[in-house]
Design a protein around this motif. Structure first.
Motif, PDB file in Angstrom:
ATOM      1  N   ASN A  48      16.696  10.782   8.540  1.00 20.56           N
ATOM      2  CA  ASN A  48      15.903  11.995   8.349  1.00 20.56           C
ATOM      3  C   ASN A  48      15.324  12.126   6.945  1.00 20.56           C
ATOM      4  N   MET A  49      15.556  11.153   6.095  1.00 13.94           N
ATOM      5  CA  MET A  49      15.017  11.212   4.743  1.00 13.94           C
ATOM      6  C   MET A  49      13.534  10.845   4.756  1.00 13.94           C
ATOM      7  N   PRO A  50      12.659  11.629   4.060  1.00 19.06           N
ATOM      8  CA  PRO A  50      11.229  11.303   4.034  1.00 19.06           C
ATOM      9  C   PRO A  50      10.935   9.880   3.580  1.00 19.06           C
ATOM     10  N   VAL A  51      11.725   9.368   2.626  1.00 19.03           N
ATOM     11  CA  VAL A  51      11.478   8.016   2.139  1.00 19.03           C
ATOM     12  C   VAL A  51      11.702   6.987   3.246  1.00 19.03           C
ATOM     13  N   PHE A  52      12.670   7.247   4.147  1.00 19.48           N
ATOM     14  CA  PHE A  52      12.909   6.309   5.234  1.00 19.48           C
ATOM     15  C   PHE A  52      11.834   6.409   6.307  1.00 19.48           C
ATOM     16  N   LYS A  53      11.298   7.599   6.500  1.00 17.43           N
ATOM     17  CA  LYS A  53      10.196   7.743   7.455  1.00 17.43           C
ATOM     18  C   LYS A  53       8.990   6.949   6.980  1.00 17.43           C
ATOM     19  N   ALA A  54       8.683   7.041   5.670  1.00 16.65           N
ATOM     20  CA  ALA A  54       7.560   6.270   5.119  1.00 16.65           C
ATOM     21  C   ALA A  54       7.808   4.775   5.265  1.00 16.65           C
ATOM     22  N   ALA A  79       5.671   2.287   7.917  1.00 13.03           N
ATOM     23  CA  ALA A  79       4.873   1.193   7.357  1.00 13.03           C
ATOM     24  C   ALA A  79       5.279  -0.157   7.945  1.00 13.03           C
ATOM     25  N   LEU A  80       6.570  -0.351   8.174  1.00 12.87           N
ATOM     26  CA  LEU A  80       7.068  -1.656   8.593  1.00 12.87           C
ATOM     27  C   LEU A  80       7.079  -1.844  10.102  1.00 12.87           C
ATOM     28  N   ARG A  81       7.041  -0.773  10.862  1.00 13.37           N
ATOM     29  CA  ARG A  81       7.195  -0.867  12.330  1.00 13.37           C
ATOM     30  C   ARG A  81       6.208  -1.866  12.934  1.00 13.37           C
ATOM     31  N   PRO A  85       0.807  -1.232   0.000  1.00  9.17           N
ATOM     32  CA  PRO A  85       0.000   0.000   0.000  1.00  9.17           C
ATOM     33  C   PRO A  85       0.831   1.270   0.000  1.00  9.17           C
ATOM     34  N   VAL A  86       2.029   1.239   0.592  1.00  9.31           N
ATOM     35  CA  VAL A  86       2.904   2.412   0.599  1.00  9.31           C
ATOM     36  C   VAL A  86       3.378   2.731  -0.816  1.00  9.31           C
ATOM     37  N   LEU A  87       3.761   1.725  -1.560  1.00  6.19           N
ATOM     38  CA  LEU A  87       4.233   1.933  -2.925  1.00  6.19           C
ATOM     39  C   LEU A  87       3.103   2.431  -3.820  1.00  6.19           C
TER      40      LEU A  87
END
Length: 297
Positions: A282-288, A292-294, A115-117
């Motif tokens: 701190n990159m937005p892509v890593f936050k997303a 999602a995975l947490r 769903p994130v992709l």
């Protein structure tokens, strides 16, 4: 004539709309004298007055009215575009390279990331599926997924799954033909399906535990794989006993296509973690990705 500065037009708009230098200076956050001087210089460059001033109020000249009506919608458009670009800057985007096992991919990562992709088409992901231990920095990966016990201490680690265990399974036909082991050492008399971890330097020694006593058994057999799903398929056709993640054989066990053995010897392992270097956090892509995975306990 020198072109008006963008700020000059914005400040003129504020004075013209508020009909007050005092109120406009307070909105913009500058001294009233600075604002008055800027508007005066704007009028000098344009060659005609834009405002009429007296001790009580400020009014627009005909030229000032025309200028205000012209710049107001255009300044609004510029503000809208800047707001859109600012929002785009904060959207997750870019390429991620992730190394992980087939089990971690199928059971945890892929179901959560689909769903994130779909929501963020600017994110691109390259998955490298293998069971080996990779050095993500040296090999150019952005992140990896491993069990908690095997993550380097200098990495940021985010738990993404619950504890899990391996279980020994074979087909009913195999156990009917070869018998059911009662103890892990009995596996030495069976045909077992091995798993090879390439970077670990050899075949995986099956890990068991009972009453707090760990036991490792190096099994032997006709087949060796580096993929859990191939091991399951081989076990289902009667070619031996496989030691595989419990959650990916749940349906086969329920259907009777596979039978579990040595259940009380199968310990739980600490669950999977997403890990990556601190500079990525701190990159937005890593936050997303991490959101999602947490793992939600």
């Amino acid at each position: 004539m020198r072109k008006p500065d963008f700020n000059d037009l914005v400040w003129f708009q504020a004075v013209a709309e508020l009909r007050s230098f005092t109120k406009a200076a307070a909105r913009i956050g500058v001294a009233q004298s600075t604002l008055s001087q800027t508007i005066r210089q704007l009028e000098e460059r344009m060659g005609f007055p834009l405002l009429t001033r007296n001790t009580r109020n400020v009014a627009l000249t005909v030229a000032g009215e025309r200028l205000l009506n012209t710049i107001t919608p255009r300044l609004a458009q510029i503000e809208d575009v800047i707001a859109e670009l600012s929002a785009l800057r904060d959207l997750p985007s870019g390429l991620l390279r992730i190394t992980l096992s087939d089990h971690a991919f199928d059971s945890l990562v892929w179901p959560k990331l689909k769903p994130v992709l779909a929501a963020y088409p600017e994110i691109s992901v390259e998955f490298s599926l293998d069971s080996s231990f990779r050095n993500i920095v040296e090999e150019g990966f952005d992140a990896g997924v491993r069990l908690g016990e095997s993550i380097e201490k200098d990495m940021i680690a985010v738990r993404i799954g619950p504890d899990w265990r391996l279980v020994a399974v074979a087909s009913p036909e195999y156990f009917a033909r070869r018998g059911m082991p009662d103890h892990p050492q009995d596996l030495l008399r069976h045909s077992c399906i091995n798993m090879r971890h390439i970077t670990a330097g050899g075949l995986y020694a099956w890990e068991f535990e009972k009453d707090g006593q760990p036991l490792r058994v190096r099994v032997d057999g006709q087949l060796t794989f580096n993929n859990s799903y191939a091991m399951i398929d081989a076990a289902m056709v009667g070619l031996g006993i496989a030691y595989v993640p419990e959650n990916i054989v749940a349906s086969q066990l329920k259907a009777g296509a596979l039978v579990q053995t040595l259940d009380d010897w199968s310990p739980f392992f600490e669950g999977y973690y997403l890990y990556y270097p601190s500079r990525r956090q701190n990159m937005p892509v890593f936050k997303a990705l991490t959101d999602a995975l947490r793992h939600k306990r």
